[in-house]
Write a protein that holds these residues in place. Structure first.
Motif, mmCIF file in Angstrom:
data_model
loop_
_atom_site.group_PDB
_atom_site.id
_atom_site.type_symbol
_atom_site.label_atom_id
_atom_site.label_comp_id
_atom_site.label_asym_id
_atom_site.label_seq_id
_atom_site.Cartn_x
_atom_site.Cartn_y
_atom_site.Cartn_z
ATOM 1 N N ARG A 80 0.827 -1.202 0.000
ATOM 2 C CA ARG A 80 0.000 0.000 0.000
ATOM 3 C C ARG A 80 0.864 1.255 0.000
ATOM 4 O O ARG A 80 0.585 2.230 -0.695
ATOM 5 N N ILE A 81 1.965 1.202 0.769
ATOM 6 C CA ILE A 81 2.838 2.377 0.821
ATOM 7 C C ILE A 81 3.403 2.677 -0.553
ATOM 8 O O ILE A 81 3.430 3.821 -1.005
ATOM 9 N N ILE A 82 3.853 1.623 -1.214
ATOM 10 C CA ILE A 82 4.455 1.844 -2.520
ATOM 11 C C ILE A 82 3.442 2.402 -3.501
ATOM 12 O O ILE A 82 3.741 3.304 -4.284
ATOM 13 N N LYS A 83 2.223 1.891 -3.449
ATOM 14 C CA LYS A 83 1.196 2.403 -4.368
ATOM 15 C C LYS A 83 0.909 3.873 -4.089
ATOM 16 O O LYS A 83 0.774 4.694 -5.002
ATOM 17 N N TRP A 84 0.806 4.226 -2.819
ATOM 18 C CA TRP A 84 0.558 5.617 -2.475
ATOM 19 C C TRP A 84 1.700 6.498 -2.961
ATOM 20 O O TRP A 84 1.496 7.578 -3.503
ATOM 21 N N LYS A 85 2.918 6.006 -2.740
ATOM 22 C CA LYS A 85 4.078 6.790 -3.184
ATOM 23 C C LYS A 85 4.049 6.974 -4.679
ATOM 24 O O LYS A 85 4.406 8.028 -5.203
ATOM 25 N N PHE A 86 3.634 5.925 -5.377
ATOM 26 C CA PHE A 86 3.546 5.984 -6.834
ATOM 27 C C PHE A 86 2.607 7.103 -7.269
ATOM 28 O O PHE A 86 2.964 7.966 -8.068
ATOM 29 N N TRP A 87 1.386 7.112 -6.711
ATOM 30 C CA TRP A 87 0.429 8.139 -7.108
ATOM 31 C C TRP A 87 0.905 9.527 -6.727
ATOM 32 O O TRP A 87 0.793 10.479 -7.505
ATOM 33 N N PHE A 88 1.473 9.619 -5.535
ATOM 34 C CA PHE A 88 1.951 10.903 -5.071
ATOM 35 C C PHE A 88 3.042 11.435 -5.996
ATOM 36 O O PHE A 88 3.077 12.611 -6.364
ATOM 37 N N SER A 89 3.942 10.544 -6.364
ATOM 38 C CA SER A 89 5.033 10.939 -7.241
ATOM 39 C C SER A 89 4.504 11.372 -8.604
ATOM 40 O O SER A 89 4.976 12.350 -9.183
ATOM 41 N N LEU A 90 3.503 10.655 -9.114
ATOM 42 C CA LEU A 90 2.929 11.045 -10.405
ATOM 43 C C LEU A 90 2.343 12.454 -10.327
ATOM 44 O O LEU A 90 2.543 13.267 -11.233
ATOM 45 N N VAL A 91 1.618 12.718 -9.242
ATOM 46 C CA VAL A 91 1.024 14.039 -9.081
ATOM 47 C C VAL A 91 2.114 15.100 -9.027
ATOM 48 O O VAL A 91 2.020 16.156 -9.672
ATOM 49 N N ALA A 92 3.187 14.794 -8.260
ATOM 50 C CA ALA A 92 4.283 15.759 -8.155
ATOM 51 C C ALA A 92 4.899 16.026 -9.516
ATOM 52 O O ALA A 92 5.177 17.179 -9.887
#
Lengths: 506, 475
Positions: A436-448
């Motif tokens: 879950r952490i990795i998925k969240w980081k993925f989305w967050f990074s995409l937004v950034a």
């Protein structure tokens, strides 16, 4: 539907997107006096066609090395020569000595773009198809989906068909090398990789894994006996290939030295422009470029690069199979990118190629990396007027690869290859849900990344920091790459005994 | 595929999104004078009052579409303001700043949403939609054949037109008739006629079908007409719908006394005197067209075959007018190809006709894109569409032997040497200067063979099809 039709549809889609990107601008378009990489390639055609071989790499009255002097190995020069012959047939003005400097026209652009497409069809695309056919797990639909995703990788398309380069040749040859090694054709693989090395010296980033893999295999076959013979045959192949490529330059000892001097310009400093590696990012905080002497910089860069590639290479040496080989390629090229001398932002493509090869096994992380690598080149792409294709190809790649490879569904800890890592850290952090952490980081990074892309194009940087946005892009990408190199090292070094083995492991 | 099979509609969005991305990549491709035509219409609808729209003649591209399309351009012009105000100045002839190009291209891409919705509705009308896996399902094949149609992509997103949006309205109207929602279907078709008058060519099919199958509410047991079941209510309602649509569209201009101006005679009156063959007059072409579609209209009057018979008649009307009509554009072949796709995924014979018509018809669009830069694109996209349609339809109808007989296959393969000669070999010969139109003539003649063959086969299938499917029991 039959396999051949699916594969051909996939190739047609890849070719269409490539040619559509080629409609857009190229590096240095309409920007005298220096123009850009496009003019450099045209100039090399002019130089190789009109001048004798022994003058190609030397500064003479006819060959001003300050104006895009040749700084790639001989195979690039021969390729330019062949293109020049075709150019001469179509329109001699394109390669007229001196007079054709800065030549720009619509038909010339079409010609240059066509040469990229030609070599792509000849070298890179067949290699990708064969790789997916032979080394992809899963049904034939899975293989086609993987092939499509690899062919639609935006970074390579934008640089080759936008900015203008011939990375598909060197990367394609390296891929043939990997194919050869994977199929057990060591000599063919070595030949292909040596050719790649003689096309672009940056392929050295991949050389250590090739060396360790072949050495490891020979050791496994017994260093006294078959292994030794194999090693001898490989060495001979490599040496002969080098000799053949460099033959015109071997008559005079000054020649190869000058060529090497052009290929490895240590005089140009630790880094140029903004690139997403350690030194450029560190330079923002501590001005290491001016603080440390040239020798110290070289030493530091050498030491750190070695530090990061040694564990991966040693692991590959001990366990030479295809999976380890691919991961070692990723780790080695990333390490060189992050810590080496005179790295250009386009060198991230050397890391992107092996990551494309693991896109089927670790889809989410691979897609994440590939998008980041494209994003890291944003300042370059904006400068070239390639914003529209950048946005369209990145979005298309993101959605299509997430959909076709079910990346978000295949992201359990086991599937992210972090099972062993998780077991070890269970003591300290029992409640950690890595997936879950990795998925969240993925989305967050995409937004950034999306936000930074948007702001760097739409907003004006403050007067005090005119380079603010390229620097931010570099730093953000650097942090990502640091994370990726740690991840890929973990995956490679902590690989448990795999129950499901690769189709063709050696 | 690795795609999640549980989510039924995700593949549709993937296909729609994929083709939209492709269209975005083509934003910087060549565009024809139609681009300037639409820019001019944006400008004049925005800057001038409606009373002057059909009089404005600063540009040579005067407004020659019906009023509803003018209102559509008017709506677009309000968004165009935010991209580049200069494009809305009528005097800025051939104005094509990057922002203008971006806006106009995006407007076509966004308007295609109507087309996407229509395709989705059409998929619902398929009789059976079973397939072992996703790629073999008729709805999937139909979606790709329509969303990724080569002709639409080339004409709309390179040459520049708004056909996607218009065909969306047409397909939606057809879908509504399949779903027995005839009032909506009629309304949509009336709106379509007021958007682009070229669809008048298929109005006879609509007229006869609605009169026969909708106004006469019941048929006899053998399928023949039951005169007593005539419903005046339905006829009057249909009439009201059609008339009110036309009055909304043309009303303001009739009130201003501008009807003659708005008759869009553009191109209809130009007569040519030919040098070798006998000259043809507009009246002759009209007679030929009517004669060519009359048997089909009689057939569906006499023995209607429900919505599918109507669709077949529609395609025949479109093809007949394409072959015999006056001042027909090569783009009009799309009016036959797109509706035929619906029939192609359901019947073997129709699949065969579709393959011949679509490949030939699409190839005939090649002369529209004559620039060298677009040459690889048109070849790649045609190959993409052709390979997909051939293999998917072959797989769908694999029971019963080969789909195309050797003669048909040879004809289609003959397109390859034709292309090589016309675009690669001929330009390098001496004749290029003296007879520059020879390749175009060759293309037209060769494709005419295929189109005529498809027309004849389509007619045979209409005239010989039996009412083996369910009896028509209209509501």
């Amino acid at each position: 539907m039959e396999n051949w039709s699916l594969f051909s549809l996939c190739v047609l889609l890849g070719l269409t997107s490539r040619w559509a990107v080629s409609f857009h601008s190229y590096s240095g378009a309409g920007k005298p006096p220096m123009f850009g990489d496009y003019e450099a390639q045209r100039h090399w055609q002019e130089v190789t066609y009109n001048l004798p071989v022994h003058e190609w790499y030397f500064n003479t009255t006819n060959n001003d090395l300050n104006y895009w002097g040749l700084d790639y190995p001989p195979l690039t020069a021969y390729h330019s020569l062949v293109c020049a012959y075709v150019a001469k047939l179509l329109n001699p003005e394109w390669v007229e000595l001196h007079a054709s400097r800065g030549y720009e026209s619509h038909s010339h652009k079409l010609f240059m773009r066509a040469t990229v497409l030609f070599t792509d069809i000849l070298i890179y695309i067949p290699a990708v198809l064969l790789y997916c056919f032979y080394f992809c797990d899963g049904s034939s639909k899975q293989k086609v989906a993987t092939a499509l995703c690899i062919l639609l990788y935006p970074g390579l398309i934008l640089i080759d068909y936008g900015h203008f380069q011939y990375n598909s040749v060197s990367l394609g040859l390296a891929l043939w090398g990997i194919l050869g090694l994977g199929l057990g054709w060591d000599l063919f693989g070595s030949l292909a990789f040596t050719l790649a090395l003689n096309y672009k010296q940056m392929e050295l980033y991949h050389s250590l894994p090739f060396f360790c893999y072949l050495l490891g295999k020979c050791i496994k076959q017994g260093l006294i006996g078959r292994g030794f013979f194999q090693l001898a045959k490989i060495s001979l192949t490599v040496l002969v290939t080098f000799a053949l490529c460099w033959m015109p330059f071997l008559s005079d000892p000054k020649q190869p030295l000058q060529v090497l001097h052009r290929l490895f310009p240590f005089g140009r400093g630790l880094f140029e422009d903004k690139v997403a590696n350690t030194w450029c990012s560190l330079n923002v905080l501590i001005k290491i470029k001016t603080l440390l002497s040239r020798e110290t910089q070289l030493f530091l860069s050498f030491a750190l690069t070695l530090l990061f590639i040694l564990p991966s290479s040693l692991k590959l040496l001990s366990k030479p199979n295809l999976w380890q080989f691919k991961l070692a390629l990723v780790n080695s090229s990333l390490a060189f990118f992050l810590f080496s001398f005179q790295v250009h932002e386009k060198s991230i493509l050397l890391a992107a190629l092996p990551v494309c090869l693991v896109i089927n096994e670790i889809p989410l992380i691979a897609i994440w990396f590939l998008l980041t690598s494209t994003f890291s080149m944003l300042p370059l792409l904006v400068k070239d007027g390639l914003l529209l294709p950048y946005v369209v190809t990145s979005l298309a790649f993101l959605f299509l690869s997430l959909y076709l490879l079910s990346a978000l569904e295949r992201s359990t800890e086991e599937e992210l290859r972090l099972g062993l890592y998780r077991k070890l850290t269970r003591h300290w952090l029992p409640k950690l849900n890595l997936s879950r952490i990795i998925k969240w980081k993925f989305w967050f990074s995409l937004v950034a990344m999306a936000a930074l892309s948007f702001t760097s194009v739409w907003l004006e940087p403050p007067a005090k920091f005119p380079d603010l946005f390229p620097v931010l892009v570099s730093i953000l990408s650097f942090l990502h790459f640091l994370g990726f190199i740690i991840y890929f090292n973990l995956v490679q070094l902590m690989e448990p005994q795999r129950k499901k083995s690769q189709k063709k492991t050696n | 595929m690795a795609a999640p099979v549980t989510n039924d509609q995700s593949w549709f969005f993937a296909l729609a999104l994929g083709v939209s991305f492709l269209k975005c990549l083509l934003i910087n491709a060549y565009h024809s004078t139609d681009f300037e035509v639409h820019r001019n219409w944006l400008a004049l609808t925005h800057s001038l009052p409606a009373a002057q729209w059909y009089y404005e003649a600063t540009s040579e591209w005067t407004l020659d579409y019906p009023p509803l399309f003018a209102w559509f351009e008017y709506g677009l012009s309000h968004i165009a303001r935010f991209f580049d105000k200069e494009m809305l100045v009528v005097q800025n002839l051939n104005y094509a700043s990057p922002a203008t190009i971006l806006f106009q291209r995006l407007s076509v891409i966004v308007a295609d949403v109507v087309f996407f919705y229509a395709v989705k509705e059409c998929c619902k009308c398929l009789r059976e939609d079973k397939g072992k896996y996703l790629l073999g399902k008729p709805s999937f094949i139909l979606t790709v054949l329509l969303l990724w149609n080569f002709g639409l992509i080339i004409v709309d997103h390179i040459h520049f037109q708004y056909n996607g949006f218009l065909f969306g309205v047409l397909l939606l109207s057809i879908a509504r008739h399949f779903q027995n929602r005839h009032f909506e279907g009629a309304l949509l078709f009336s709106i379509l006629l007021n958007l682009k008058h070229i669809y008048l060519y298929i109005a006879p099919a609509y007229g006869i079908y609605l009169l026969r199958c909708f106004c006469f509410t019941q048929s006899n047991a053998d399928g023949s007409l039951q005169w007593r079941s005539f419903s005046v209510v339905r006829l009057v309602t249909l009439g009201t719908i059609v008339l009110s649509t036309f009055s909304v569209s043309f009303g303001p201009f009739i009130a201003l006394g501008q009807l003659p101006q708005a008759s869009m005679t553009g191109g209809l009156v130009q007569e040519f005197q030919h040098s070798v063959l006998p000259s043809v007059s507009p009246l002759a072409t009209l007679v030929c067209t009517v004669l060519s579609i009359l048997p089909a209209l009689f057939r569906i009057w006499h023995r209607p075959n429900g919505a599918r018979g109507f669709l077949r008649c529609l395609v025949i009307c479109a093809l007949g007018s394409f072959m015999f009509g006056w001042h027909v554009h090569e783009k009009a072949i799309l009016m036959a190809i797109l509706p035929l796709s619906l029939l192609a995924v359901e019947s073997r014979e129709d699949a065969r006709i579709f393959l011949i018509l679509s490949i030939t018809g699409h190839y005939s669009l090649f002369p529209l894109l004559f620039t060298t830069q677009e040459l690889p694109i048109k070849i790649l996209l045609l190959l993409l569409f052709t390979i997909f349609s051939l293999t998917s339809l072959k797989t769908l109808f694999r029971k019963g032997g080969a789909l195309l007989n050797p003669l048909e296959a040879t004809y289609l393969l003959g397109l390859i040497p034709l292309e090589l000669i016309c675009e690669f070999v001929y330009p390098l010969t001496v004749w290029q200067k003296t007879f520059p139109f020879l390749p175009l003539m060759l293309t037209s003649i060769y494709c005419a063979l295929g189109v005529t063959y498809a027309f004849i086969r389509l007619y045979i299938s209409l005239l010989t099809c039996s009412d083996s499917t369910k009896k028509i029991k209209t509501q």
